[in-house]
Motif scaffolding. Structure first.
Motif, PDB file in Angstrom:
ATOM      1  N   TRP A 139       0.837  -1.209   0.000  1.00 48.10           N
ATOM      2  CA  TRP A 139       0.000   0.000   0.000  1.00 48.10           C
ATOM      3  C   TRP A 139       0.867   1.252   0.000  1.00 48.10           C
ATOM      4  CZ3 TRP A 139      -0.933   4.380   2.792  1.00 48.10           C
ATOM      5  CH2 TRP A 139      -2.148   5.036   2.586  1.00 48.10           C
TER       6      TRP A 139
ATOM      7  N   ALA B 271       1.138   4.130  -2.743  1.00 47.08           N
ATOM      8  CA  ALA B 271       0.896   5.526  -2.372  1.00 47.08           C
ATOM      9  C   ALA B 271       2.019   6.432  -2.881  1.00 47.08           C
ATOM     10  CB  ALA B 271       0.761   5.661  -0.857  1.00 47.08           C
TER      11      ALA B 271
ATOM     12  N   VAL C 102      -4.522   8.170  -2.017  1.00 48.10           N
ATOM     13  CA  VAL C 102      -4.003   8.887  -0.845  1.00 48.10           C
ATOM     14  C   VAL C 102      -2.732   9.648  -1.248  1.00 48.10           C
ATOM     15  CG1 VAL C 102      -2.935   8.617   1.423  1.00 48.10           C
ATOM     16  CG2 VAL C 102      -5.035   7.382   0.881  1.00 48.10           C
ATOM     17  N   GLY C 103      -1.874   8.994  -2.033  1.00 46.51           N
ATOM     18  CA  GLY C 103      -0.689   9.684  -2.534  1.00 46.51           C
ATOM     19  C   GLY C 103      -1.057  10.879  -3.378  1.00 46.51           C
TER      20      GLY C 103
ATOM     21  N   GLY D  49      -4.178   3.438  -1.798  1.00 47.63           N
ATOM     22  CA  GLY D  49      -2.869   4.054  -1.591  1.00 47.63           C
ATOM     23  C   GLY D  49      -2.514   5.021  -2.696  1.00 47.63           C
ATOM     24  N   TYR D  50      -2.813   4.655  -3.945  1.00 49.84           N
ATOM     25  CA  TYR D  50      -2.522   5.543  -5.065  1.00 49.84           C
ATOM     26  C   TYR D  50      -3.201   6.891  -4.870  1.00 49.84           C
ATOM     27  CZ  TYR D  50      -2.474   7.418  -9.803  1.00 49.84           C
ATOM     28  OH  TYR D  50      -2.310   8.238 -10.887  1.00 49.84           O
TER      29      TYR D  50
END
Length: 440
Positions: free
Chosen positions: A17, A21, A148-149, A145-146
């Motif tokens: 994850w 992110a 959130v990043g 995660g992508y």
């Protein structure tokens, strides 16, 4: 429940994850700095040139996905993800000191090679450690995660770019590697399914012993038998007669999905600024889009595990089409914010549900290869999205024609997934761990 197994899954899920992110941050950072790059006088970039630089990143990701997905089915998941995270973090850091747009574009291409390999490897590893009835949810949870990043990119861009300039954003994107790489070296295991599929049973048993999990003997033997029967080589498997129609259909859906993801993330701030919104509001649209995406992913996984990945994916693409069309209509700002959030809810989950379907569709020995090829062909769409956006912005046609084009892509994606046939053999993932030993 075997507590050791649950702990192993949590480490695998958490580390993958975080890697995704950081990938999300490093991909979306270009969209966040694009308005500043276009106004950076020493380089004098045009919209078309900026679109080309964006596409160089995505070209690198396409090459990385196509090649590294197959590599991970040969050398393993753990080694591959470590190499990829190290590579893209290094080249992202070097972007902060790029002396010219040509060098900057070359570094973005090289970073893209590593970025392209992270996703198929992480999805394969998480899916192979997840509980069998949570396969889709494990993938959609990973992909939060992508976004959130991406949200962190937008949040950091608002204070950092005015204070320190666009270069500081690339330093921020590289710093997490100082923590995640040592953690991966210490805590990330190889996939037990991968070891069994390769006939490395003794190694799998030794690793399971160290991890404190128990292999389910009958399931492990079944995985090994089926994988040996299916293992004609990763590429031959996904392009064989039984799998070929589904592979081609998922290529089309992934192309359309990534065209939407990268077209919107790259050009939404500039499109909205061109519509008369100030820079702060334009960046807020990017933030809201990705907040909506996170909410969509949280919902999409459990829905897909209940009603099926294919049915959910078709519905998500269809609803994305509706809301992308609505973005072409000029509405009051609060209503536009709401529509952008709901658009993010449907658009980004559509692409991730394609990956969830891939994770269930192919045997272990070809799963990462299939994931890499579906993502890699999709990267052609991710290249076309920013190029299309750059063309429409440069021609003054971004509103409303940009959103019409995006809506059409969503419709084609829905049709492509609707015609995917049933998998020849693998309707669900089979985990070699004792039932209840893994989390997820």
């Amino acid at each position: 429940m075997n507590g050791g197994g649950s702990n192993v899954y949590r480490w695998v899920a958490a580390l993958c994850w975080i890697a995704v992110a950081v990938e999300g941050f490093d991909v979306v950072v270009l969209g966040a700095v694009l308005p500043s790059l276009l106004r950076y006088e020493p380089w004098g970039l045009t919209a078309a040139a900026a679109g080309l630089i964006t596409s160089l990143t995505l070209l690198g990701m396409m090459v990385g996905s196509l090649t590294i997905g197959t590599v991970t089915d040969v050398i393993g998941r753990r080694k591959t993800i470590l190499i990829c995270v190290t590579a893209f973090s290094l080249f992202t850091a070097l972007c902060a000191v790029a002396p010219s747009p040509e060098v900057f574009g070359a570094l973005r291409f090289l970073a893209g090679l590593g970025l392209g390999g992270v996703l198929p490897t992480a999805i394969a590893l998480v899916a192979e450690y997840a509980r069998r009835d949570r396969g889709s949810a494990s993938v959609t949870n990973l992909m939060t995660g992508y976004h959130v990043g991406a949200v962190l990119t937008a949040l950091l861009a608002i204070p950092i770019i005015p204070a320190f300039g666009w270069r500081a954003m690339f330093v921020a994107g590289a710093l997490p590697a100082l923590v995640i790489i040592p953690l991966m070296l210490r805590k990330l295991p190889e996939s037990l399914s991968f070891l069994l599929a390769k006939g490395r049973t003794a190694e799998a048993e030794e690793l399971a012993g160290r991890l404190g999990v128990r292999l389910e003997p009958e399931a492990a033997r079944e995985v090994e038998r089926e994988e040996r029967r299916e293992d004609a080589g990763p590429l031959r498997t996904i392009f064989s007669g039984g799998y070929l129609p589904g592979t081609l259909a998922m290529f089309v859906a992934s192309f359309m999905g990534l065209l939407l993801v990268y077209g919107l993330n790259s050009w939404l701030p500039e499109i909205m600024r061109g519509a008369g919104y100030p820079l702060g509001a334009a960046l807020t649209f990017l933030l809201i889009l990705n907040v909506g995406a996170i909410a969509g992913l949280i919902v999409a996984g459990p829905v897909a595990d209940r009603v099926g990945s294919r049915v959910s994916c078709v519905a998500w693409f269809a609803l994305a089409t509706v809301f992308l069309f609505l973005l072409s209509v000029r509405l009051p700002l609060p209503v536009t914010y709401l529509i952008v959030a709901v658009t993010g809810f449907w658009v980004f989950s559509s692409q991730v549900l394609v990956y969830a379907l891939v994770g269930k569709y192919y045997p272990t020995t070809g799963r990462a290869t299939a994931m890499g090829w579906v993502a890699g062909i999709g990267r052609v769409g991710s290249i076309c999205g920013p190029l299309m956006g750059g063309f429409l912005v440069g021609a003054g046609l971004a509103l409303p024609w940009g959103f019409y084009a995006f809506a059409l892509a969503g419709l084609i994606g829905a049709i492509a997934i609707a015609v995917v046939p049933a998998s020849p053999v693998y309707e669900t993932n089979r985990a070699p761990l004792r039932s209840g030993a893994t989390g997820g």
